[in-house]
Structures are given as structure tokens and as C-alpha cells.
Write a protein that holds these residues in place. Structure first.
Motif, PDB file in Angstrom:
ATOM      1  N   GLY A  15     -40.048  -4.234   1.384  1.00  0.00           N
ATOM      2  CA  GLY A  15     -38.734  -3.619   1.197  1.00  0.00           C
ATOM      3  C   GLY A  15     -38.281  -3.648  -0.246  1.00  0.00           C
ATOM      4  N   ALA A  44     -36.044  -0.967   5.110  1.00  0.00           N
ATOM      5  CA  ALA A  44     -37.318  -1.469   5.625  1.00  0.00           C
ATOM      6  C   ALA A  44     -37.121  -2.198   6.950  1.00  0.00           C
ATOM      7  N   SER A  48     -38.612  -0.712  10.398  1.00  0.00           N
ATOM      8  CA  SER A  48     -39.629  -1.514  11.072  1.00  0.00           C
ATOM      9  C   SER A  48     -39.234  -1.853  12.501  1.00  0.00           C
ATOM     10  N   GLU A  65     -46.407  -1.018   7.633  1.00  0.00           N
ATOM     11  CA  GLU A  65     -45.157  -1.576   7.095  1.00  0.00           C
ATOM     12  C   GLU A  65     -44.759  -0.904   5.791  1.00  0.00           C
ATOM     13  N   SER A  69     -41.382   1.176   5.595  1.00  0.00           N
ATOM     14  CA  SER A  69     -40.405   0.707   4.619  1.00  0.00           C
ATOM     15  C   SER A  69     -40.023   1.782   3.625  1.00  0.00           C
TER      16      SER A  69
END
Length: 90
Positions: A15, A44, A48, A65, A69
Motif C-alpha cells: 500500500g 490497498a 484486498s 496484492e 493495491s
């Protein structure tokens, strides 16, 4: 859905990078690097948690991820800038 401590740390770290990247992509009168990073972390976290529940699956592991993000940070940064800048140029 339960998140482990490691996944939360990964989301926070990614993030940070995603917030900086989103600030570079969504140029204009920004919130500064700290503000962009904080919005990136929030984006983020939201992405997620939200993307898997919506059935959106892009990549696996760390790649997923990073993608989540980046997308979440960009979307949230655009929304925040429109709301707090009165719809002016961002």
C-alpha cells in the motif's frame, strides 16, 4: 475471511508503494507524498478485502496484492481528490 499478520504487513507495505505510484499516476494538486501514501494504504486494504468478495481474481500471491493495491489506491485517490477538491482538475 481471516487475514494473518503477514498478509496485513504485505498489504501495508504494498500500500505504501501503491499510494506513491497512484500519486504519480493521478497527478495534479495532490495531498503530498504522505497523504498519497496514506490514501494508498487505505485503498490497498479496501481492495484486498473487497475484490475477493466480488469474485475478482487477478494473479496469485504477492502479484495479486500488488495489483489489488495499485487499483484500489488509484480509485480511492481519485475519489478523495474529487470529494475534497470540489470536482476541480485532478
Amino acid at each position: 475471511m481471516r487475514m494473518s499478520n503477514e498478509s496485513i504487513l504485505v498489504i501495508l507495505f504494498v500500500g505504501l508503494i501503491a499510494g506513491w505510484l497512484a500519486g504519480q499516476i493521478v497527478q495534479g494538486t495532490g495531498f503530498g507524498i504522505i497523504g498519497d501514501i496514506l490514501v494508498g494504504i487505505a485503498g490497498a486494504l479496501v481492495a484486498s478485502l473487497l475484490f475477493p468478495r466480488l469474485g475478482i481474481s487477478i494473479g496469485t500471491g504477492l502479484v495479486r496484492e500488488i495489483i489489488y493495491s495499485a487499483i484500489g489506491a488509484i480509485i480511492l485517490l481519485v475519489i478523495v481528490r474529487v470529494l475534497f477538491r470540489g470536482g476541480r482538475r485532478f
